[in-house]
Design an enzyme around this catalytic site. Structure first.
Site, short mmCIF file in Angstrom:
data_model
loop_
_atom_site.label_atom_id
_atom_site.label_comp_id
_atom_site.label_asym_id
_atom_site.label_seq_id
_atom_site.Cartn_x
_atom_site.Cartn_y
_atom_site.Cartn_z
N GLU A 112 0.84 -1.20 0.00
CA GLU A 112 0.00 0.00 0.00
C GLU A 112 0.87 1.25 0.00
O GLU A 112 1.99 1.22 0.49
CB GLU A 112 -0.87 0.01 1.27
CG GLU A 112 -1.72 -1.22 1.39
CD GLU A 112 -2.37 -1.36 2.77
OE1 GLU A 112 -2.31 -0.41 3.57
OE2 GLU A 112 -2.92 -2.44 3.02
N LYS A 114 2.20 4.60 1.39
CA LYS A 114 2.30 5.14 2.74
C LYS A 114 1.94 6.62 2.68
O LYS A 114 2.75 7.45 2.27
CB LYS A 114 3.70 4.94 3.32
CG LYS A 114 3.80 5.31 4.77
CD LYS A 114 5.13 4.86 5.35
CE LYS A 114 5.24 5.18 6.83
NZ LYS A 114 5.21 6.60 7.13
N ASP A 116 1.31 10.34 3.58
CA ASP A 116 2.01 11.21 4.52
C ASP A 116 1.02 12.19 5.14
O ASP A 116 0.84 13.30 4.65
CB ASP A 116 3.12 11.96 3.77
CG ASP A 116 4.14 12.52 4.73
OD1 ASP A 116 4.06 12.21 5.93
OD2 ASP A 116 5.01 13.27 4.27
N TYR A 221 -6.88 2.31 6.08
CA TYR A 221 -6.01 1.18 5.71
C TYR A 221 -6.04 0.03 6.70
O TYR A 221 -5.28 -0.92 6.56
CB TYR A 221 -4.57 1.65 5.52
CG TYR A 221 -4.01 2.41 6.69
CD1 TYR A 221 -3.81 1.80 7.92
CD2 TYR A 221 -3.67 3.74 6.57
CE1 TYR A 221 -3.31 2.49 8.99
CE2 TYR A 221 -3.16 4.46 7.64
CZ TYR A 221 -2.98 3.82 8.85
OH TYR A 221 -2.49 4.51 9.91
N LYS A 309 10.85 3.40 3.10
CA LYS A 309 10.93 4.86 2.95
C LYS A 309 11.66 5.19 1.67
O LYS A 309 12.73 4.67 1.41
CB LYS A 309 11.70 5.47 4.14
CG LYS A 309 10.99 5.33 5.48
CD LYS A 309 9.88 6.36 5.59
CE LYS A 309 9.22 6.37 6.95
NZ LYS A 309 9.94 7.03 8.00
N CYS A 403 40.13 36.82 7.78
CA CYS A 403 38.84 36.57 8.45
C CYS A 403 37.83 37.67 8.10
O CYS A 403 38.11 38.85 8.27
CB CYS A 403 39.05 36.53 9.96
SG CYS A 403 37.51 36.45 10.87
N CYS A 406 37.19 39.76 11.51
CA CYS A 406 38.18 40.58 12.22
C CYS A 406 39.41 40.88 11.36
O CYS A 406 40.34 41.54 11.80
CB CYS A 406 38.62 39.89 13.51
SG CYS A 406 39.61 38.41 13.22
N CYS A 421 40.39 31.12 11.85
CA CYS A 421 40.83 32.41 12.33
C CYS A 421 41.38 32.17 13.73
O CYS A 421 40.68 31.63 14.58
CB CYS A 421 39.64 33.37 12.37
SG CYS A 421 39.97 34.84 13.35
N CYS A 426 38.49 37.62 18.05
CA CYS A 426 37.62 37.76 16.88
C CYS A 426 36.15 37.83 17.33
O CYS A 426 35.66 36.91 18.00
CB CYS A 426 37.84 36.57 15.95
SG CYS A 426 36.60 36.45 14.65
#
Ligand code: IVH
Length: 670
Positions: A112, A114, A116, A221, A309, A403, A406, A421, A426
């Site tokens: 069957e 499934k 959702d 079901y 699934k 960076c 900084c 960094c 920083c």
């Protein structure tokens, strides 16, 4: 009353029920809508004049009833279980093998879709719909009768006067979902992420008029207790439901072999997009009820059924940009900024690219068409680039040398893929460090999310974690979206965190390689930050789970003068620096079902967090590990337990549910 009126009411019921059935269950209306409406109006008028003729199952009673205060609880007569999962062909063959081992080779499977949506149960007494409920925790659900009555494919009266409980999945068709979200958008309300959430949200409304406006639908079901009905198989059960006007999914197929099952499963991988509703897999059930009975149940699910699934859905979108963020240890993480795209039920516009090497490996360029999926159906991921779609305008991405927060030079440490960094000052790192410090497994200060931290930082109210303990009401009240009440709550949470046991602080400090678990072990051993500060690498290596890297990191951390100052500031502000958790000795002195045993936790626990469960088991002398093996003595399976549960069953390991765990813990608690 003239008996012809009663007769007419009966006629109207029959006609309206028939037309409703043809329209909503069979999808084959035999009369125009106007005719239905006319008959319904006639019935309403008669009922207005003779209210004593209104029955529970009258077609006028779909949207009735008052707005509820709350839903009442419904105990399921037969528990509503969930299913074990299969993710690939091998899992399906494994399922088939076990089934055959138990009941022999004369097998038929009912396959069957499934659906959702939301699992519900419908109870009919003498053919009349009496009560509908959600699944809840499987034993007790919520009474959502009034909302379910608004679903037009649910008959208010069956064709035969059966007393039966049927089960199925209520869902929102894709078209209703799109329409609903468009309306929500117009009203500037938050949209639903996917049809399942929309269906669940609609059925949880206390005002049935809302559910009525949402165009929900249902596929049935199963039967709560099929033994009561005289049927011999799932297929016969579906037939019985159909004969009684209940809607079942027409795509069901009975298969004689696992090969056929696999073909059926594969045929839906592509086709599912064409359906008018979302499905998230295929359910495979042993058809014969006597074989089902023979196979029986595990703690949480039947051995006679499995849910396959589908693999994660993949979609194509455009990668516009790559954004960089700096974590609390200074690591630079690139994130893909995508053209928003719907995948596996939500809209995705960002996906972590993890590091520079991954960008090179996949040859990702700005402007590329990319394939995106959600790993485990949750975390967005760029799978690959569609190089055929390149126009030549795509731009290669290069990591910066400095960076972005900084401007200090970035470095790639030996043996690491990440750029870092290394500036301890920083601002990006400090903010991330603060966010980590207040997080749940660390100091657990509620109400201090990333946004508030960013504000506090911007306003120069905090620079390091000790500053959190100097915050005042006057400072906090000035922040955006901070009212009296939230300030009060926040200050209470900060105050409460001062009493935390040492392991929370130690983890919160964010020392490299020191996770929550190690922080706990170290704290149990040293019992105060002061003792830990004096520890040498050798002292640390005495502890079982501590390796060289971590020991080095800890010693280096506490040698730092700024760290020493920070600890003193925390002390001055009243933050507890000692371990206040239970003494280790207690573990050995108590004899429990866990003493000396290896225990695995799996699935969702409803009453305890994983950490709490683990802590209690350890306190009672058990060892909690992550994977099931021959050495495992006990598996505690929460809701939706997956492969670990299957493995434990295979290995004949004792399996408990959450309640058994709690019972044992409470038994031991003094
Ligand atoms: S049978 C004891 N059949 O999937 C077996 N479930 O974990 C009960 N679902 O929440 C489930 N379509 O609501 C079955 N055709 C189908 C289904 C189905 C959707 C849902 C069900 C449950 C979950 C299974």
């Amino acid at each position: 009353m003239d008996p012809s009126i009663q007769k007419r009411v009966q006629e109207l019921h029959d006609k309206l029920n028939q037309y409703n059935y043809e329209y909503h269950v069979l999808d084959q209306p035999s009369v125009p809508d106007s005719e239905y409406d006319q008959l319904l109006n006639e019935l309403k008028e008669i009922e207005q004049q003779y209210p004593e003729l209104i029955t529970e199952d009258s077609p006028t009673q779909r949207v009735g009833g008052a707005v509820l205060e709350q839903f009442s609880k419904v105990e399921h007569r037969t528990p509503m279980l969930s299913l074990g999962n299969a993710f690939n062909e091998a899992d399906l063959r494994d399922f088939d093998r076990k089934v055959r081992q138990a009941v022999g080779d004369n097998i038929a499977y009912s396959c069957e879709l499934k659906i959702d949506g939301l699992a519900v149960s419908l109870r009919y007494e003498n053919g009349v719909f009496m009560q509908g409920a959600t699944r809840g925790d499987g034993s007790v659900g919520e009474d959502i009768t009034a909302n379910l009555k608004t679903i037009r494919s649910i008959p208010l009266r069956l064709k035969n006067p059966l007393s039966i409980e049927v089960r199925g999945e209520a869902f929102m068709p894709k078209s209703s979902f799109v329409k609903l979200n468009e309306e929500k958008e117009k009203r500037e309300e938050a949209a639903f992420a996917n049809p399942r959430n929309a269906a669940a949200g609609s059925l949880r409304q206390l005002d049935p008029r809302i559910a009525a406006s949402r165009n929900l639908d249902i596929f049935l079901y199963g039967i709560g207790d099929p033994g009561e009905t005289g049927i011999n198989s799932q297929s016969e059960g579906m037939q019985l439901l159909n004969e009684n006007g209940l809607k079942t999914n027409p795509e069901r197929k009975t298969c004689g072999t696992i090969e056929e099952v696999i073909d059926y499963v594969n045929s839906w991988v592509e086709k599912r997009a064409e359906l008018q509703y979302d499905i998230d897999g295929i359910v495979i059930k042993v058809d014969s009820l006597s074989q089902q009975e023979e196979l029986g149940f595990t703690a949480k699910s039947p051995r006679w059924a499995i849910a396959y699934k589908f693999p994660a859905e993949e979609v194509i979108t455009i990668l516009h940009d790559i954004e960089l963020s700096i974590g609390r240890t200074g690591v630079l993480t690139p994130t893909a900024i995508l053209e928003p795209v719907r995948v596996a039920g939500t809209t995705v516009q960002r996906a972590s690219l993890h590091n520079e090497d991954l960008i090179r490996e996949k040859d990702i360029r700005l402007g590329d068409h990319v394939i995106v999926k959600k790993a485990g159906d949750i975390i967005p991921e760029v799978v690959s680039v569609i190089t055929d779609r390149r126009t030549g305008d795509e731009k290669e991405f290069t990591m910066p040398t400095h960076c972005p927060a900084c401007d200090s030079e970035l470095e790639r440490l030996e043996g690491e893929v990440a750029l870092r960094c290394l500036n301890p000052k920083c601002p990006a790192q400090i903010q991330e460090g603060l966010t980590h410090f207040v997080s749940r497994n660390a100091m657990n200060i509620d109400g201090l999310g990333e946004k508030v931290i960013a504000q506090l930082f911007k306003e120069n109210l905090i620079e390091d974690v000790a500053d959190l303990y100097r915050l005042t009401k006057e400072q906090l009240i000035q922040l955006e979206r901070m009212g009296e009440k939230s300030v009060e709550n926040l200050l209470t949470a900060i105050e409460a965190s001062k009493k935390n046991s040492m392991e929370k602080l130690l983890f919160g400090l964010g020392i490299r390689h020191v996770g929550a678990k190690a922080a706990k072990t170290i704290s149990e051993h040293f019992r105060s930050i002061d003792k830990l500060r004096e520890a040498t690498v050798d002292d640390l290596l005495q502890i079982d789970e501590i390796g060289n890297k971590m020991a080095d990191a800890i010693v280096t951390y506490f040698e730092n003068e700024e760290v020493q100052e920070l600890i003193e500031e925390l002390r001055e502000n009243g933050v507890n620096l000692t371990y206040t958790g239970p003494k280790k000795e207690r573990m050995e002195s108590v004899e429990s079902a866990f003493t000396g045993k290896t225990i695995v936790l799996t699935g969702k626990l409803a009453q305890l967090t994983r950490d709490e469960a683990k802590e209690k088991i350890e306190l009672l002398g058990g060892k909690v590990t992550g994977s099931v093996s021959k050495k495992t003595d006990l598996l505690v399976a929460g809701e939706d337990a997956g492969s670990k549960l299957t493995k434990a069953q295979d290995l004949n390991i004792t399996i408990w549910d959450e309640q058994q765990l709690i019972d044992e813990i409470t038994k031991q608690e003094v």
